[in-house]
Design a protein around this motif. Sequence first.
Motif, PDB file in Angstrom:
ATOM      1  N   GLN A   1     -61.183  35.192 -51.165  1.00  0.00           N
ATOM      2  CA  GLN A   1     -62.124  34.712 -52.172  1.00  0.00           C
ATOM      3  C   GLN A   1     -61.925  33.224 -52.444  1.00  0.00           C
ATOM      4  O   GLN A   1     -62.900  32.452 -52.528  1.00  0.00           O
ATOM      5  CB  GLN A   1     -61.938  35.520 -53.453  1.00  0.00           C
ATOM      6  CG  GLN A   1     -62.969  35.256 -54.530  1.00  0.00           C
ATOM      7  CD  GLN A   1     -62.714  36.091 -55.772  1.00  0.00           C
ATOM      8  OE1 GLN A   1     -61.576  36.469 -56.070  1.00  0.00           O
ATOM      9  NE2 GLN A   1     -63.770  36.396 -56.517  1.00  0.00           N
ATOM     10  N   LEU A   2     -60.674  32.795 -52.561  1.00  0.00           N
ATOM     11  CA  LEU A   2     -60.372  31.387 -52.802  1.00  0.00           C
ATOM     12  C   LEU A   2     -60.874  30.508 -51.658  1.00  0.00           C
ATOM     13  O   LEU A   2     -61.531  29.481 -51.890  1.00  0.00           O
ATOM     14  CB  LEU A   2     -58.863  31.202 -52.975  1.00  0.00           C
ATOM     15  CG  LEU A   2     -58.335  29.763 -53.005  1.00  0.00           C
ATOM     16  CD1 LEU A   2     -58.914  28.996 -54.172  1.00  0.00           C
ATOM     17  CD2 LEU A   2     -56.801  29.759 -53.046  1.00  0.00           C
TER      18      LEU A   2
ATOM     19  N   GLN B   1     -51.851  28.630 -56.998  1.00  0.00           N
ATOM     20  CA  GLN B   1     -51.853  27.759 -55.824  1.00  0.00           C
ATOM     21  C   GLN B   1     -52.752  26.550 -56.047  1.00  0.00           C
ATOM     22  O   GLN B   1     -52.444  25.446 -55.584  1.00  0.00           O
ATOM     23  CB  GLN B   1     -52.308  28.518 -54.578  1.00  0.00           C
ATOM     24  CG  GLN B   1     -52.376  27.642 -53.334  1.00  0.00           C
ATOM     25  CD  GLN B   1     -52.762  28.407 -52.084  1.00  0.00           C
ATOM     26  OE1 GLN B   1     -52.304  29.532 -51.860  1.00  0.00           O
ATOM     27  NE2 GLN B   1     -53.622  27.827 -51.253  1.00  0.00           N
ATOM     28  N   THR B   2     -53.864  26.748 -56.759  1.00  0.00           N
ATOM     29  CA  THR B   2     -54.780  25.630 -56.977  1.00  0.00           C
ATOM     30  C   THR B   2     -54.153  24.526 -57.825  1.00  0.00           C
ATOM     31  O   THR B   2     -54.578  23.382 -57.766  1.00  0.00           O
ATOM     32  CB  THR B   2     -56.090  26.101 -57.643  1.00  0.00           C
ATOM     33  OG1 THR B   2     -55.832  26.560 -58.984  1.00  0.00           O
ATOM     34  CG2 THR B   2     -56.742  27.219 -56.840  1.00  0.00           C
ATOM     35  N   LYS B   3     -53.127  24.857 -58.617  1.00  0.00           N
ATOM     36  CA  LYS B   3     -52.438  23.816 -59.382  1.00  0.00           C
ATOM     37  C   LYS B   3     -51.776  22.812 -58.447  1.00  0.00           C
ATOM     38  O   LYS B   3     -51.703  21.618 -58.749  1.00  0.00           O
ATOM     39  CB  LYS B   3     -51.382  24.435 -60.304  1.00  0.00           C
ATOM     40  CG  LYS B   3     -51.943  25.210 -61.479  1.00  0.00           C
ATOM     41  CD  LYS B   3     -50.841  25.617 -62.452  1.00  0.00           C
ATOM     42  CE  LYS B   3     -51.405  26.281 -63.688  1.00  0.00           C
ATOM     43  NZ  LYS B   3     -50.369  26.602 -64.705  1.00  0.00           N
ATOM     44  N   ALA B   4     -51.287  23.317 -57.318  1.00  0.00           N
ATOM     45  CA  ALA B   4     -50.653  22.435 -56.341  1.00  0.00           C
ATOM     46  C   ALA B   4     -51.673  21.811 -55.403  1.00  0.00           C
ATOM     47  O   ALA B   4     -51.658  20.602 -55.151  1.00  0.00           O
ATOM     48  CB  ALA B   4     -49.608  23.212 -55.547  1.00  0.00           C
ATOM     49  N   SER B   5     -52.582  22.643 -54.882  1.00  0.00           N
ATOM     50  CA  SER B   5     -53.525  22.149 -53.867  1.00  0.00           C
ATOM     51  C   SER B   5     -54.547  21.184 -54.447  1.00  0.00           C
ATOM     52  O   SER B   5     -55.129  20.374 -53.714  1.00  0.00           O
ATOM     53  CB  SER B   5     -54.234  23.327 -53.189  1.00  0.00           C
ATOM     54  OG  SER B   5     -54.916  24.128 -54.137  1.00  0.00           O
TER      55      SER B   5
ATOM     56  N   GLY C   1     -64.086  28.211 -52.356  1.00  0.00           N
ATOM     57  CA  GLY C   1     -63.584  26.892 -52.714  1.00  0.00           C
ATOM     58  C   GLY C   1     -62.959  26.948 -54.097  1.00  0.00           C
ATOM     59  O   GLY C   1     -63.255  27.851 -54.898  1.00  0.00           O
ATOM     60  N   GLU C   2     -62.091  25.998 -54.407  1.00  0.00           N
ATOM     61  CA  GLU C   2     -61.309  26.061 -55.633  1.00  0.00           C
ATOM     62  C   GLU C   2     -62.167  26.093 -56.895  1.00  0.00           C
ATOM     63  O   GLU C   2     -61.940  26.918 -57.792  1.00  0.00           O
ATOM     64  CB  GLU C   2     -60.349  24.868 -55.695  1.00  0.00           C
ATOM     65  CG  GLU C   2     -59.189  24.959 -54.713  1.00  0.00           C
ATOM     66  CD  GLU C   2     -58.199  23.831 -54.891  1.00  0.00           C
ATOM     67  OE1 GLU C   2     -58.316  23.085 -55.897  1.00  0.00           O
ATOM     68  OE2 GLU C   2     -57.297  23.698 -54.039  1.00  0.00           O
ATOM     69  N   GLU C   3     -63.143  25.206 -56.996  1.00  0.00           N
ATOM     70  CA  GLU C   3     -63.923  25.099 -58.229  1.00  0.00           C
ATOM     71  C   GLU C   3     -64.689  26.382 -58.522  1.00  0.00           C
ATOM     72  O   GLU C   3     -64.638  26.911 -59.648  1.00  0.00           O
ATOM     73  CB  GLU C   3     -64.889  23.917 -58.133  1.00  0.00           C
ATOM     74  CG  GLU C   3     -65.668  23.669 -59.418  1.00  0.00           C
ATOM     75  CD  GLU C   3     -66.532  22.422 -59.346  1.00  0.00           C
ATOM     76  OE1 GLU C   3     -67.389  22.259 -60.240  1.00  0.00           O
ATOM     77  OE2 GLU C   3     -66.353  21.624 -58.423  1.00  0.00           O
ATOM     78  N   ALA C   4     -65.393  26.915 -57.529  1.00  0.00           N
ATOM     79  CA  ALA C   4     -66.166  28.146 -57.735  1.00  0.00           C
ATOM     80  C   ALA C   4     -65.246  29.334 -57.978  1.00  0.00           C
ATOM     81  O   ALA C   4     -65.560  30.229 -58.774  1.00  0.00           O
ATOM     82  CB  ALA C   4     -67.064  28.396 -56.526  1.00  0.00           C
ATOM     83  N   PHE C   5     -64.113  29.357 -57.292  1.00  0.00           N
ATOM     84  CA  PHE C   5     -63.146  30.435 -57.480  1.00  0.00           C
ATOM     85  C   PHE C   5     -62.653  30.471 -58.925  1.00  0.00           C
ATOM     86  O   PHE C   5     -62.597  31.539 -59.559  1.00  0.00           O
ATOM     87  CB  PHE C   5     -61.972  30.237 -56.527  1.00  0.00           C
ATOM     88  CG  PHE C   5     -60.839  31.193 -56.702  1.00  0.00           C
ATOM     89  CD1 PHE C   5     -60.953  32.516 -56.298  1.00  0.00           C
ATOM     90  CD2 PHE C   5     -59.635  30.774 -57.267  1.00  0.00           C
ATOM     91  CE1 PHE C   5     -59.895  33.414 -56.455  1.00  0.00           C
ATOM     92  CE2 PHE C   5     -58.574  31.655 -57.436  1.00  0.00           C
ATOM     93  CZ  PHE C   5     -58.712  32.968 -57.028  1.00  0.00           C
ATOM     94  N   LEU C   6     -62.311  29.327 -59.469  1.00  0.00           N
ATOM     95  CA  LEU C   6     -61.821  29.266 -60.841  1.00  0.00           C
ATOM     96  C   LEU C   6     -62.916  29.632 -61.843  1.00  0.00           C
ATOM     97  O   LEU C   6     -62.634  30.227 -62.891  1.00  0.00           O
ATOM     98  CB  LEU C   6     -61.270  27.872 -61.136  1.00  0.00           C
ATOM     99  CG  LEU C   6     -60.011  27.494 -60.357  1.00  0.00           C
ATOM    100  CD1 LEU C   6     -59.612  26.049 -60.655  1.00  0.00           C
ATOM    101  CD2 LEU C   6     -58.850  28.433 -60.664  1.00  0.00           C
ATOM    102  N   GLN C   7     -64.153  29.306 -61.534  1.00  0.00           N
ATOM    103  CA  GLN C   7     -65.255  29.682 -62.409  1.00  0.00           C
ATOM    104  C   GLN C   7     -65.403  31.196 -62.476  1.00  0.00           C
ATOM    105  O   GLN C   7     -65.684  31.757 -63.544  1.00  0.00           O
ATOM    106  CB  GLN C   7     -66.556  29.035 -61.926  1.00  0.00           C
ATOM    107  CG  GLN C   7     -66.615  27.529 -62.153  1.00  0.00           C
ATOM    108  CD  GLN C   7     -67.860  26.894 -61.567  1.00  0.00           C
ATOM    109  OE1 GLN C   7     -68.652  27.548 -60.882  1.00  0.00           O
ATOM    110  NE2 GLN C   7     -68.055  25.608 -61.831  1.00  0.00           N
ATOM    111  N   VAL C   8     -65.205  31.865 -61.357  1.00  0.00           N
ATOM    112  CA  VAL C   8     -65.250  33.330 -61.338  1.00  0.00           C
ATOM    113  C   VAL C   8     -64.153  33.894 -62.232  1.00  0.00           C
ATOM    114  O   VAL C   8     -64.371  34.815 -63.035  1.00  0.00           O
ATOM    115  CB  VAL C   8     -65.097  33.867 -59.899  1.00  0.00           C
ATOM    116  CG1 VAL C   8     -64.882  35.379 -59.893  1.00  0.00           C
ATOM    117  CG2 VAL C   8     -66.318  33.511 -59.065  1.00  0.00           C
TER     118      VAL C   8
END
Length: 378
Positions: free
Chosen positions: A283-284, A312-316, A288-295
């Motif tokens: 899913q990530l 992981q997105t905190k690092a990437s 992509g990070e932005e859409a994944f976090l919105q979900v």
Amino acid sequence: MVEVAKNANSACLAICDITRPVPNHLFLRPAIEILLDAGIDHKAITVLVATGLHRPNEGEELRELVGDDWVFDHVRVVNHFATSDDDHLDLGITPTRRVPVKIDRRFVQADLRIATGLVEPHFMAGYSGGRKVVAPGLAHADTIRTFHNHAFMSDPAAANCNLDGNPLHEEQLEIIRMIGGAYAINTVIDEERNLSFINFGEITTSHREAVKFVQRYCRAPVPHEFEIVVTSGAGYPLDQTYYQSVKGMVGAIDILKPGGDLFIVSECAEGLGSDAYRRAQQQLVSLGEEAFLQVLQRQRKADIDQWQSQMQTKASSKARIHLLSTLPRESFPLTGVNMYDDVNEFERSIASAALGKQHIAVIPEGPYVIPYVSDATE
């Protein structure tokens, strides 16, 4: 422990699962012998593996975890299963953030409740051990999925080596109060995995004492941020999955310059992790990070293991991540990072990134040592 065992007819000792190098072989048998000497029947003593939502530890792996066959010969040793409704007691909801509290009944209903574990940095809860062995260690999936949702994971206070205002820590303390309290055996190990600290006492107070001890060694001040950081997944048993390797990534980011390069070595002998985590990574990567976090923001309960993808997105989002591991090549795309399975190629990439750079930070112990930028000399 002798005094608190005198009036108990039953006891449950929670131990961490195989992902934590807790020296169970040093203290578990002596603790059980004290309970037996106090008059608790061996049939009324349970050693409960606090798996959280991790897989169970069975067979030879369970024997390795416990570290002493004597324990198996004298008391019952069982795994916690977070998705088994019948194994849990529903205690209501926490008063502050309204987290549903469902905890393994074998622990809650014991006269004497003892959490055992290793106190070390934890990238969400501040420090592991103590209250964390109970929740998420012995919690139902509903409890775990709630306090691992986007709101908890995105809170700046949910970070390594921080308990002040940490929402996970605060909820864990509320859960301890709701089960009627507990005791803890807290341990700290050194870089050679030797025992360097152990105590026993009321779970919150004794855990704080262990934190006070370990934080002198696990936090490392540095004078500035670095464009390149080389780190690790901390070796066996923590680096057996890509899931656990994320801890090494997050542990290093506070000293990385935005846009820098993070190189991490982690074996990942068991692959990515659970099937649920594989789905979260799919899913990530696909969204992509932005859409994944919105979900994730729209979910009251995180999907199982989805929180690790969020971490992981905190690092990437801050750095380019490069991982050397034994993951099969077909799993490479699901990591979402630059993958290597050749040591020489990995070293060449580090050398190339280092051209023109004055300083490189190296963190051999990965998530066990948490660096931070400080002007002060400590």
